[in-house]
Design a protein around this motif. Structure first.
Motif, PDB file in Angstrom:
ATOM      1  N   PRO A 148      -5.949   1.924  -7.871  1.00 33.63           N
ATOM      2  CA  PRO A 148      -5.748   3.350  -7.543  1.00 33.63           C
ATOM      3  C   PRO A 148      -6.765   3.802  -6.499  1.00 33.63           C
ATOM      4  CG  PRO A 148      -6.799   3.124  -9.693  1.00 33.63           C
ATOM      5  CD  PRO A 148      -6.505   1.725  -9.190  1.00 33.63           C
ATOM      6  N   VAL A 164       1.602  -7.015 -12.072  1.00 37.69           N
ATOM      7  CA  VAL A 164       0.866  -6.542 -10.890  1.00 37.69           C
ATOM      8  C   VAL A 164      -0.575  -6.223 -11.268  1.00 37.69           C
ATOM      9  CG1 VAL A 164       2.937  -5.550  -9.833  1.00 37.69           C
ATOM     10  CG2 VAL A 164       1.403  -4.084 -11.118  1.00 37.69           C
ATOM     11  N   TYR A 165      -1.393  -6.203 -10.247  1.00 38.24           N
ATOM     12  CA  TYR A 165      -2.741  -5.648 -10.341  1.00 38.24           C
ATOM     13  C   TYR A 165      -2.753  -4.462  -9.399  1.00 38.24           C
ATOM     14  CZ  TYR A 165      -4.472  -9.372 -13.244  1.00 38.24           C
ATOM     15  OH  TYR A 165      -4.675 -10.218 -14.285  1.00 38.24           O
ATOM     16  N   TYR A 166      -3.060  -3.308  -9.957  1.00 37.69           N
ATOM     17  CA  TYR A 166      -2.944  -2.025  -9.260  1.00 37.69           C
ATOM     18  C   TYR A 166      -4.343  -1.492  -8.967  1.00 37.69           C
ATOM     19  CZ  TYR A 166      -1.543   2.842  -8.525  1.00 37.69           C
ATOM     20  OH  TYR A 166      -1.345   4.092  -8.000  1.00 37.69           O
ATOM     21  N   LEU A 224      -9.393  -2.828 -10.399  1.00 34.92           N
ATOM     22  CA  LEU A 224      -8.020  -3.331 -10.516  1.00 34.92           C
ATOM     23  C   LEU A 224      -7.514  -3.176 -11.948  1.00 34.92           C
ATOM     24  CD1 LEU A 224      -8.050  -6.634  -8.419  1.00 34.92           C
ATOM     25  CD2 LEU A 224      -6.718  -4.579  -7.956  1.00 34.92           C
ATOM     26  N   LYS A 256       5.204  -3.733 -14.058  1.00 31.30           N
ATOM     27  CA  LYS A 256       5.883  -2.681 -13.301  1.00 31.30           C
ATOM     28  C   LYS A 256       7.290  -3.144 -12.956  1.00 31.30           C
ATOM     29  CE  LYS A 256       2.083  -0.194 -12.875  1.00 31.30           C
ATOM     30  NZ  LYS A 256       1.891   1.076 -13.520  1.00 31.30           N
ATOM     31  N   MET A 266       7.819   2.367  -7.728  1.00 32.20           N
ATOM     32  CA  MET A 266       7.236   1.434  -8.683  1.00 32.20           C
ATOM     33  C   MET A 266       7.002   2.222  -9.963  1.00 32.20           C
ATOM     34  SD  MET A 266       3.734  -0.851  -8.453  1.00 32.20           S
ATOM     35  CE  MET A 266       2.576   0.470  -8.832  1.00 32.20           C
ATOM     36  N   ALA A 295      -1.047  -2.370  -4.693  1.00 32.88           N
ATOM     37  CA  ALA A 295      -0.564  -3.200  -5.792  1.00 32.88           C
ATOM     38  C   ALA A 295      -0.395  -4.622  -5.266  1.00 32.88           C
ATOM     39  CB  ALA A 295       0.754  -2.680  -6.344  1.00 32.88           C
ATOM     40  N   ASP A 306      -3.091   3.900  -2.637  1.00 30.64           N
ATOM     41  CA  ASP A 306      -3.140   2.961  -3.755  1.00 30.64           C
ATOM     42  C   ASP A 306      -2.587   1.617  -3.291  1.00 30.64           C
ATOM     43  OD1 ASP A 306      -3.527   5.461  -4.845  1.00 30.64           O
ATOM     44  OD2 ASP A 306      -2.100   5.223  -6.462  1.00 30.64           O
ATOM     45  N   GLU A 308       0.862  -1.183   0.000  1.00 27.32           N
ATOM     46  CA  GLU A 308       0.000   0.000   0.000  1.00 27.32           C
ATOM     47  C   GLU A 308       0.890   1.222   0.000  1.00 27.32           C
ATOM     48  OE1 GLU A 308      -3.816   2.047   2.218  1.00 27.32           O
ATOM     49  OE2 GLU A 308      -2.884   0.300   3.154  1.00 27.32           O
TER      50      GLU A 308
END
Length: 188
Positions: A187, A183-185, A150, A155, A170, A114, A112, A107
């Motif tokens: 926001p 990754v799954y980000y 997501l 990255k 990142m 990831a 945000d 975090e």
């Protein structure tokens, strides 16, 4: 300690232990954390300073060489260089202290998230668990809505220099880039 004794003890490469104070309401004893003197310096007022980097840390503390919370050990070694450049994140790195089912979650200061995985279902499971356990969100519709946000991508994680605002960044990458991770980000 006399000035000459300090100059003999406070030398670059000397292993040390730094006292970490417990809170006033904590009756446990203070603990000592290992570290190394990365350099010495004489301040404008003539005080000898020992710059100490604690093991696992990326920045040095400037301490008066005669600070009573600093224990000088006998061992003198080469100061290890800080890793720089890209790296693949692991639980041993700062900020990566949460994992679920083998998937790391980080975090960021802004909120945000990831999840480091190429598997969307694992990313959804770890992010949902993180939102429940860390943020206390118990409304499953709110969690489902957030999981829909997501963003999948590649990255790279890159170390920042000593004393930077954060230990690493990142940054965007492409599949096949050196040390790129999927990754799954999420926001904010």
């Amino acid at each position: 300690m006399t000035a000459s004794t300090l100059e003999d003890k406070a030398v670059t490469g000397r292993r040390v232990e730094y006292r970490v104070h417990r809170s006033v309401n904590d009756d446990r004893a203070d603990v000592y954390v290992p570290g190394i003197v990365t350099k010495t310096q004489t301040a404008a007022n003539g005080t000898l300073l020992a710059w100490v980097r604690l093991d696992g840390g990326r920045s040095s503390l400037a301490l008066p060489a005669d600070y009573d919370g600093l224990r000088y050990l006998d061992q003198i070694v080469n100061v290890p260089e800080l890793p720089m450049g890209r790296f693949e994140p692991g639980s041993q790195h700062p900020g990566f202290d949460y994992a679920y089912d083998g998937v790391l979650v980080v975090e960021f200061e802004e909120g945000d998230l990831a999840a480091v995985t190429a598997d969307r279902s694992k990313a959804e499971a770890v992010v949902a668990t993180y939102l429940r356990e860390v943020h206390g969100i118990d409304d499953e519709s709110d969690i489902s809505e957030q999981l829909g946000d997501l963003i999948e991508g590649w990255k790279v994680f890159e170390w920042e220099p000593e004393d930077a605002e954060c230990a690493w960044l990142m940054n965007p990458a492409s599949e096949g880039d050196d040390h790129a991770v999927h990754v799954y980000y999420l926001p904010v």
